[in-house]
Design a protein around this motif. Structure first.
Motif, PDB file in Angstrom:
ATOM      1  N   GLY A 176       1.101  -1.182   0.343  1.00  9.22           N
ATOM      2  CA  GLY A 176       0.065   0.554  -0.116  1.00  9.22           C
ATOM      3  C   GLY A 176       1.206   1.660   0.082  1.00  9.22           C
ATOM      4  O   GLY A 176       0.544   2.361  -0.206  1.00  9.22           O
ATOM      5  N   PHE A 177       1.270   1.061   0.712  1.00  7.65           N
ATOM      6  CA  PHE A 177       2.803   2.362   0.851  1.00  7.65           C
ATOM      7  C   PHE A 177       4.249   2.185  -0.035  1.00  7.65           C
ATOM      8  O   PHE A 177       3.664   3.608  -0.869  1.00  7.65           O
ATOM      9  CB  PHE A 177       3.600   2.213   2.067  1.00  7.65           C
ATOM     10  N   ALA A 182       4.746   5.694  -4.943  1.00 11.69           N
ATOM     11  CA  ALA A 182       4.425   6.276  -6.461  1.00 11.69           C
ATOM     12  C   ALA A 182       3.546   7.208  -6.786  1.00 11.69           C
ATOM     13  O   ALA A 182       4.386   8.667  -7.856  1.00 11.69           O
ATOM     14  CB  ALA A 182       4.445   5.123  -6.352  1.00 11.69           C
ATOM     15  N   LEU A 183       2.722   7.837  -5.997  1.00  8.20           N
ATOM     16  CA  LEU A 183       1.811   8.066  -7.210  1.00  8.20           C
ATOM     17  C   LEU A 183       2.048   9.782  -6.771  1.00  8.20           C
ATOM     18  O   LEU A 183       1.941  10.790  -7.229  1.00  8.20           O
ATOM     19  CB  LEU A 183      -0.011   8.241  -6.131  1.00  8.20           C
ATOM     20  N   VAL A 184       2.635   9.718  -5.352  1.00 13.52           N
ATOM     21  CA  VAL A 184       3.368  10.776  -4.735  1.00 13.52           C
ATOM     22  C   VAL A 184       4.393  11.583  -6.258  1.00 13.52           C
ATOM     23  O   VAL A 184       4.582  12.566  -6.256  1.00 13.52           O
ATOM     24  CB  VAL A 184       3.151  11.294  -3.392  1.00 13.52           C
ATOM     25  N   GLN A 185       5.295  10.757  -6.249  1.00 18.08           N
ATOM     26  CA  GLN A 185       6.353  11.082  -6.666  1.00 18.08           C
ATOM     27  C   GLN A 185       5.718  11.118  -7.751  1.00 18.08           C
ATOM     28  O   GLN A 185       7.083  12.009  -8.661  1.00 18.08           O
ATOM     29  CB  GLN A 185       7.202   9.341  -6.148  1.00 18.08           C
ATOM     30  N   SER A 251       5.138   1.375 -12.707  1.00 18.15           N
ATOM     31  CA  SER A 251       4.772   0.969 -11.120  1.00 18.15           C
ATOM     32  C   SER A 251       5.585   1.109  -9.525  1.00 18.15           C
ATOM     33  O   SER A 251       7.061   1.687 -10.662  1.00 18.15           O
ATOM     34  CB  SER A 251       4.893  -0.896 -11.336  1.00 18.15           C
ATOM     35  N   GLY A 252       4.942   1.562  -8.005  1.00 14.54           N
ATOM     36  CA  GLY A 252       5.688   2.034  -7.776  1.00 14.54           C
ATOM     37  C   GLY A 252       6.583   0.626  -7.218  1.00 14.54           C
ATOM     38  O   GLY A 252       5.877  -0.456  -7.616  1.00 14.54           O
ATOM     39  N   GLN A 312       9.654  -1.591 -16.067  1.00 17.61           N
ATOM     40  CA  GLN A 312       8.402  -0.537 -15.690  1.00 17.61           C
ATOM     41  C   GLN A 312       8.712   0.421 -14.558  1.00 17.61           C
ATOM     42  O   GLN A 312       7.008   0.276 -13.690  1.00 17.61           O
ATOM     43  CB  GLN A 312       7.804  -2.139 -15.611  1.00 17.61           C
ATOM     44  N   LEU A 313       9.348  -0.194 -13.870  1.00 17.42           N
ATOM     45  CA  LEU A 313       9.815   0.889 -12.697  1.00 17.42           C
ATOM     46  C   LEU A 313      10.063   1.979 -12.681  1.00 17.42           C
ATOM     47  O   LEU A 313      10.243   2.662 -13.305  1.00 17.42           O
ATOM     48  CB  LEU A 313      10.806  -0.177 -11.490  1.00 17.42           C
ATOM     49  N   ILE A 314       8.972   3.023 -11.885  1.00 12.40           N
ATOM     50  CA  ILE A 314       9.219   4.459 -11.536  1.00 12.40           C
ATOM     51  C   ILE A 314      10.902   4.537 -10.995  1.00 12.40           C
ATOM     52  O   ILE A 314      11.883   3.651 -10.019  1.00 12.40           O
ATOM     53  CB  ILE A 314       7.978   4.661 -10.469  1.00 12.40           C
TER      54      ILE A 314
END
Length: 343
Positions: A176-177, A182-185, A251-252, A312-314
């Motif tokens: 979840g974290f 990831a969304l914030v970044q 993806s985060g 795929q990784l941010i």
């Protein structure tokens, strides 16, 4: 303060490895806290059992948030010897509290630097793999509802998915974290909180387990589950009617990492376990579940993952995530915590 109910709910499984006159010796026991999935643990430990039959492992399994809370609560009298397969961002919080001890496991030079602590001569944590955000979608339920399957973060906030989504609570789950981090970044804080408000409007429940949303997607209870790749792909490969998508925005991710607990009586057997945890044998076992492992073992990604998963990784900033974790979780809990499932 650590919740006693949480303590009582911990699943405590003892793996007795081998027998003999030294079986009860304290120097031959290692207590391991881990967030790995229950079904993964015995399979992974097979090679350790073969190599070290006289070391008894006391395995304590829980989610990342509970493990971190428990170790902090035990600060004055640490019970764990090592942490195994637990979110690196969680371990950074323990490092801040001086609860981790530097240690370079055997073959540390073979670990991709991206997946280990690089702040000192010897690392305080070493990652085994990367796990990343994925969206599991029940194909039958989507057809019944006449809805397209969501494949991106932007899809997930469409109003037609109201009440159909579950995801892990970032307060208790490393998965979840890593997703909200990831969304914030990706979006920046202001836009990320606006996005999470829209996502919350579609949310049926926030779970404590990172893998549960993939399972409830498969069952149809909540046909869209924001989880991570392994559980969804495993369930799909076992025959469940789901598709697994990795968000087109990226993806985060986090790394399931290992660390030595900073305590007075550090055991040689704890270091032996950490050596084994990044060995080639262990990595080949991790590679059966994860597309990315931290040591090159020349194994193709499991069926269902992207062919080139590293892309795929941010660009995840672990230090930023750890530094801002408490603040982000407090804001998230205030605004969205009401939909978290009861224990």
């Amino acid at each position: 303060m650590f919740n006693k109910k949480i303590i009582s709910s911990l699943i405590f499984t003892t793996f007795l490895m081998g027998c003999g006159t030294n079986e009860t010796s304290q120097t031959k026991e290692v207590t391991v806290y881990t967030a790995l999935e229950n079904e993964q643990i015995p399979e992974y430990l097979e090679s350790f059992k073969e190599q070290y039959p006289n070391i008894k492992l006391n395995i304590v399994r829980e989610s990342t948030g509970v493990i971190v809370s428990r170790i902090l609560a035990e600060k004055s009298n640490p019970q764990a010897d090592v942490i195994w397969g637990t979110a690196a961002t969680g371990l950074l919080a323990l490092d801040e509290a001086n609860l981790l001890k530097e240690y370079s496991p055997k073959d540390i030079e073979k670990i991709n630097p991206k997946f280990k602590d690089n702040t000192g001569k010897d690392p305080k944590w070493v990652g085994n793999n990367a796990w990343m955000t994925a969206i599991s979608v029940n194909t039958i339920e989507m057809k019944k509802l006449g809805l397209e399957e969501p494949k991106s973060f932007s899809d997930l906030i469409k109003p037609e998915y109201k009440g159909l989504i579950s995801m892990p609570s970032p307060a208790s789950s490393g998965t979840g974290f890593l997703t909200i981090s990831a969304l914030v970044q990706l979006l920046g804080e202001e836009k990320a909180w606006e996005y999470m408000k829209s996502l919350d409007s579609n949310m049926g429940v926030y779970t404590h387990s990172g893998s549960k949303p993939a399972k409830t997607a498969a069952s149809g209870e909540y046909p869209i589950g924001i989880s991570y790749g392994y559980p969804g792909i495993k369930i799909k490969n076992d025959g469940a009617p789901i598709n697994v998508y990795f968000p087109v925005e990226g993806s985060g991710w986090d790394s399931e990492a290992n660390a030595l607990i900073n305590k007075k009586d550090i055991k040689d057997e704890a270091k032996i376990f950490l050596d084994w945890a990044i060995s080639e044998d262990a990595m080949k076992m991790y590679a059966k579940s994860y597309a990315i492992v931290s040591r090159d073992v020349n194994v193709a990604p499991p069926k269902g993952f992207p062919k080139n998963p590293i892309t795929q990784l941010i660009a995840n900033d672990f230090s930023w995530a750890a530094t801002n974790k408490d603040r982000i979780l407090k804001t998230w809990e205030t605004n969205f915590g009401a939909k978290t499932e009861k224990k």
